[in-house]
Design a protein around this motif. Sequence first.
Motif: not given
Length: 269
Positions: A201, A220, A231-232, A235, A256-259
């Motif tokens: 990160n 992203y 994710k959190s 981010h 933006y997050d991705t999944d």
Amino acid sequence: MSDDFGMRVSVLASSSTGNATYIETPQHKVLVDAGFSGKKLEQLMQSIGRDLKDVDSLFLTHEHTDHIRGAGVLARRYPQLTVYANEGTFNALPHSTGVIPPDQLQLFEMGTVKTLGDLDVESFGVSHDAAAPQFYQFYHAGKRFAILTDTGYVSDRVVGTIRDADAYVMECNHDLEMLRMGPYPWSLKQRILSDRGHLSNEDGANAVMDVIGPETKRIYLGHLSPHNNVKSLAHITMASMLQEQGLGVGHDFNIYDTDPEVADELFVV
């Protein structure tokens, strides 16, 4: 009045278990990587209102399964599809990929640009434990979209290549503490942490700080590990590190997050 709607992009899914990104211009519809089954890729495309039968090109980054799982199936099922990769990647594709019809293969060597009508595609090498890993930057109508995951570090050469793009997918693979305390064997942890592994990160945030410019509007966060990240956390780390440098998160650009399973909405670069 122009009928050029610009370059549209959807990160169909991204994690260390599977990756695929969709890009379209008025003349072309392309995928970067196909790290899922054919059925899953069809579902992801349908979820954004698109159909794989309309895709004309597939750009492969490297031979790891989370990037090429469905490549052979797609090529055999959709004969209009041209599969692009460099020679090292083609030669390293596992037997599980199956046959890709030779007339659908197209060499795309590292550090070169291919022009497909209204879409220019630039390849650039990265540092990863694969045969010849390369990622791509896409140009259309004065806009640029760059993908950078699966690299242990970001070289000055890569920074210079992708600096001030309009949108990025940037790797945020792992949180350092989650990785160190997690269940992986030490040998795998060393691989991930190496210069031929993956960006943490913090590494991803530092890379964004190196490349971001006045044109950049979207970042992203991609290729998150389901075992060593959430994710959190990715981010918050990205946003806080950029804010500490006085960068306009939420004003000049958005994160933006991705999944790993659900496609991001199509956006115009």
